[in-house]
Structure formats: C-alpha cells, structure tokens
Design an enzyme around this catalytic site. Sequence first.
Site, short mmCIF file in Angstrom:
data_model
loop_
_atom_site.label_atom_id
_atom_site.label_comp_id
_atom_site.label_asym_id
_atom_site.label_seq_id
_atom_site.Cartn_x
_atom_site.Cartn_y
_atom_site.Cartn_z
N ARG A 78 55.15 -22.45 -13.23
CA ARG A 78 55.29 -23.86 -12.85
C ARG A 78 56.47 -24.09 -11.92
O ARG A 78 56.69 -25.22 -11.49
CB ARG A 78 55.54 -24.67 -14.13
CG ARG A 78 54.40 -25.54 -14.53
CD ARG A 78 54.78 -26.10 -15.90
NE ARG A 78 54.13 -27.32 -16.16
CZ ARG A 78 53.05 -27.41 -16.93
NH1 ARG A 78 52.50 -26.36 -17.47
NH2 ARG A 78 52.52 -28.57 -17.16
N ARG A 83 42.17 -38.74 -23.44
CA ARG A 83 42.08 -37.41 -24.08
C ARG A 83 42.44 -37.49 -25.57
O ARG A 83 43.45 -38.04 -25.95
CB ARG A 83 43.04 -36.43 -23.40
CG ARG A 83 43.14 -35.10 -24.18
CD ARG A 83 43.75 -34.01 -23.38
NE ARG A 83 45.10 -34.29 -22.93
CZ ARG A 83 45.79 -33.50 -22.09
NH1 ARG A 83 45.26 -32.40 -21.65
NH2 ARG A 83 47.01 -33.83 -21.72
N ARG A 116 47.96 -36.68 -27.47
CA ARG A 116 49.23 -35.99 -27.22
C ARG A 116 50.34 -37.01 -26.96
O ARG A 116 50.12 -37.99 -26.29
CB ARG A 116 49.08 -35.05 -26.01
CG ARG A 116 48.66 -33.66 -26.44
CD ARG A 116 48.29 -32.76 -25.31
NE ARG A 116 49.24 -32.69 -24.19
CZ ARG A 116 49.08 -31.88 -23.15
NH1 ARG A 116 48.04 -31.07 -23.10
NH2 ARG A 116 49.96 -31.86 -22.18
N ARG A 134 55.40 -36.52 -15.57
CA ARG A 134 54.86 -35.16 -15.43
C ARG A 134 54.32 -34.93 -14.02
O ARG A 134 54.46 -33.85 -13.45
CB ARG A 134 53.76 -34.92 -16.48
CG ARG A 134 54.31 -34.74 -17.90
CD ARG A 134 53.28 -35.04 -18.97
NE ARG A 134 52.10 -34.20 -18.91
CZ ARG A 134 50.94 -34.50 -19.48
NH1 ARG A 134 50.81 -35.63 -20.19
NH2 ARG A 134 49.92 -33.69 -19.38
N LYS A 154 42.70 -27.86 -16.36
CA LYS A 154 43.03 -26.43 -16.54
C LYS A 154 42.55 -25.90 -17.88
O LYS A 154 41.90 -24.86 -17.97
CB LYS A 154 44.55 -26.21 -16.41
CG LYS A 154 45.13 -26.63 -15.07
CD LYS A 154 46.62 -26.35 -14.97
CE LYS A 154 47.47 -27.12 -15.94
NZ LYS A 154 47.47 -28.59 -15.77
P1 AP5 Z 1 42.46 -30.74 -19.65
O1 AP5 Z 1 41.52 -29.62 -19.41
O2 AP5 Z 1 43.09 -30.85 -20.98
O3 AP5 Z 1 43.55 -30.77 -18.46
P2 AP5 Z 1 44.84 -29.88 -18.21
O4 AP5 Z 1 44.89 -29.59 -16.75
O5 AP5 Z 1 44.89 -28.74 -19.16
O6 AP5 Z 1 45.96 -30.96 -18.52
P3 AP5 Z 1 47.30 -30.83 -19.35
O7 AP5 Z 1 47.72 -32.25 -19.65
O8 AP5 Z 1 47.17 -29.91 -20.49
O9 AP5 Z 1 48.23 -30.21 -18.25
P4 AP5 Z 1 49.76 -30.10 -18.22
O10 AP5 Z 1 49.98 -29.05 -17.21
O11 AP5 Z 1 50.43 -31.42 -17.97
O12 AP5 Z 1 50.16 -29.76 -19.73
P5 AP5 Z 1 50.59 -28.43 -20.47
O13 AP5 Z 1 50.03 -28.48 -21.83
O14 AP5 Z 1 50.34 -27.25 -19.63
O15 AP5 Z 1 41.70 -32.10 -19.30
C1 AP5 Z 1 42.34 -33.35 -19.46
C2 AP5 Z 1 41.34 -34.38 -20.04
O16 AP5 Z 1 40.33 -34.61 -19.07
C3 AP5 Z 1 40.59 -33.90 -21.30
O17 AP5 Z 1 40.34 -34.99 -22.12
C4 AP5 Z 1 39.28 -33.32 -20.74
O18 AP5 Z 1 38.23 -33.40 -21.69
C5 AP5 Z 1 39.04 -34.19 -19.54
N1 AP5 Z 1 38.44 -33.50 -18.40
C6 AP5 Z 1 38.63 -32.20 -18.02
N2 AP5 Z 1 37.93 -31.93 -16.90
C7 AP5 Z 1 37.30 -33.09 -16.54
C8 AP5 Z 1 36.45 -33.44 -15.45
N3 AP5 Z 1 36.09 -32.54 -14.50
N4 AP5 Z 1 35.99 -34.71 -15.39
C9 AP5 Z 1 36.35 -35.64 -16.34
N5 AP5 Z 1 37.14 -35.35 -17.41
C10 AP5 Z 1 37.62 -34.10 -17.50
O19 AP5 Z 1 52.19 -28.60 -20.55
C11 AP5 Z 1 52.75 -29.60 -21.40
C12 AP5 Z 1 54.26 -29.53 -21.34
O20 AP5 Z 1 54.72 -28.25 -21.82
C13 AP5 Z 1 54.90 -29.65 -19.95
O21 AP5 Z 1 55.05 -31.01 -19.55
C14 AP5 Z 1 56.26 -28.97 -20.19
O22 AP5 Z 1 57.12 -29.80 -20.93
C15 AP5 Z 1 55.87 -27.79 -21.09
N6 AP5 Z 1 55.50 -26.59 -20.31
C16 AP5 Z 1 54.28 -25.96 -20.33
N7 AP5 Z 1 54.29 -24.91 -19.50
C17 AP5 Z 1 55.53 -24.85 -18.97
C18 AP5 Z 1 56.15 -24.00 -18.01
N8 AP5 Z 1 55.48 -22.99 -17.45
N9 AP5 Z 1 57.44 -24.23 -17.67
C19 AP5 Z 1 58.14 -25.25 -18.23
N10 AP5 Z 1 57.62 -26.11 -19.13
C20 AP5 Z 1 56.32 -25.92 -19.48
MG MG Z 2 46.16 -28.16 -20.72
#
Ligand code: AP5
Ligand code: MG
Length: 215
Positions: free
Chosen positions: A86, A125, A158, A169, A13
């Site tokens: 979410r 990552r 992270r 997660r 994402k």
């Molecule tokens: P990346 O692009 O970073 O993936 P991502 O989908 O953004 O993954 P996240 O881990 O950020 O998602 P998440 O939803 O768990 O975390 P968030 O920060 O939103 O890519 C991942 C890796 O793969 C990178 O190294 C990249 O380079 C690589 N990559 C990308 N595309 C690739 C491809 N096609 N092929 C190969 N490699 C690739 O949330 C974190 C925490 O915050 C949650 O757990 C929760 O505690 C809280 N939170 C956030 N939003 C909410 C909400 N709305 N409600 C409640 N709690 C929330």
């Molecule tokens: Mg992300």
Amino acid sequence: MRIVLLGCPGAGKGTQAKVLCARFGLTHVSTGDLFRTEMAKASPLGKRVGDYVKKGMLVPDDVVVELVAATLDAVPGGWLLDGFPRTLAQAQALDKYLVSNGGKIDLVLSLAMREEAVVARLAGRWSCPACGEVFNLQSRPPQQAGVCDKCGGKLLQREDDTEATVRRRLMVYEDLTRPLAAYYRSEGNFQEVDGGQSPEDVARAVTAVVDGVHA
Ligand code: AP5
Ligand code: MG
C-alpha cells in the site's frame, strides 16, 4: 502464481480475491482481514493496530511488512495479496522479500473504480465475522436481513465504513497507494480491469486476465 491485487477501498478486492483464489488454487492473503482477526482476538498485534484501522489510517510499514513476510513464509504454493503493498516502501520490501526467496510477482491486477461510487458501496457492506462472507445491500443482499446466508452468523458493518472514515481512507489511498500503479506499470506485469461493472462481469474480466498470464 503470485498475484498482487490493487484498488481503492471498496473497489472489490476481497470479492474478486475469493473468485481468483478458488479458481486458481491460490492462498488469499488480505492484510486488512489479518488485522481485523487480531483485533477481534485483542491480541498484542490487534491492540497495536486497532486505532489505525478504525480511523482509516495506514498501519506503520514495519509492522505490515513483518506480518506479510511471516504469512508468506507459511504459504506452500501460489498466493494473492489483497491490500498489500500500500506504500512504495511496502512494494520495495516485497521485492526484497521475493529476491531473497527466489520468486517474482506474475501479475499486478488493478481494479479501477470511481471513488465517489465506493462511499455508497461501502455504506451497504455487511460482513459475517464467523465465516468471512461479505454481502452488500445493493448488489448482494443477504436472504434475511442481518443474517449470514452461509453459516447463519450475525452480520456486522465494519467500523471503518462510516462515510467520514471512508473519505479518509480514499485520501490515504490517493496519497500513498495510487502511485504504486506507476511503479508496477514500469515493470511490465501490470493490468487493469474496470471494477465498476457488476461483480459477475468483474469476475469474468479478472479471470480472463489471469487465464492469459497462466497460459
Ligand atoms: P470488497 O470486495 O469488500 O472491497 P475491497 O476492495 O476489499 O474493500 P475494502 O474496504 O476491504 O478495502 P480496503 O483496502 O479499504 O480495506 P482493507 O481491509 O484492505 O467490496 C466492497 C463492498 O462492495 C462489498 O459489500 C461487496 O459485496 C460489494 N461489491 C464488490 N464488488 C462489487 C461490484 N462489482 N459491484 C457492486 N458491489 C460490489 O484495509 C483496512 C485497513 O487495514 C486499512 O485502512 C489500514 O488501516 C489497514 N491496512 C490493511 N493493509 C494495510 C497495509 N498494507 N499497510 C498499512 N495498513 C494496512
Ligand atoms: Mg477487502
């Protein structure tokens, strides 16, 4: 243009949000990034959400909804939401916000990904806290280990990217977030792209989808 990007942890994402926001002039609103910034500052919000984020649990809906509404209020043009909504309650709160602000979601774009593959992806990552650049030891390694190509900052992993927390997660995603696909599918503005391709191929696919909606 207003876009919601859905996908499990590690689906790409953040990576594709950057591509789309640069190409279509949108503001990238990532709730995870907002929380991590507050945690790094040790602000009252950061202290309130820190435990949830580190353990891979969802932050309570009311806290997230208030933060997103305040953030969107300050965005002048189009936006892309990454990591929000979410839960069903968050999706309904977003609908309510849009009704009172006279807007609508143009596209809900989901990055489909085999969940087993994301454990390895997230273990590789490394991110730069200084400029936000994200690397991956398999798909996008930094030129020098541990150092950001863009700003020379020190790369970090992270805290929620350990295997046990990634698995938690993913469970939270299955229970609370995956049902949103059906919610948005029924509204007719939902599209899905295979997030398991190379980052460049995913970028081409998501850009084509948004081009189609934009036309
Ligand atoms: P990346 O692009 O970073 O993936 P991502 O989908 O953004 O993954 P996240 O881990 O950020 O998602 P998440 O939803 O768990 O975390 P968030 O920060 O939103 O890519 C991942 C890796 O793969 C990178 O190294 C990249 O380079 C690589 N990559 C990308 N595309 C690739 C491809 N096609 N092929 C190969 N490699 C690739 O949330 C974190 C925490 O915050 C949650 O757990 C929760 O505690 C809280 N939170 C956030 N939003 C909410 C909400 N709305 N409600 C409640 N709690 C929330
Ligand atoms: Mg992300």
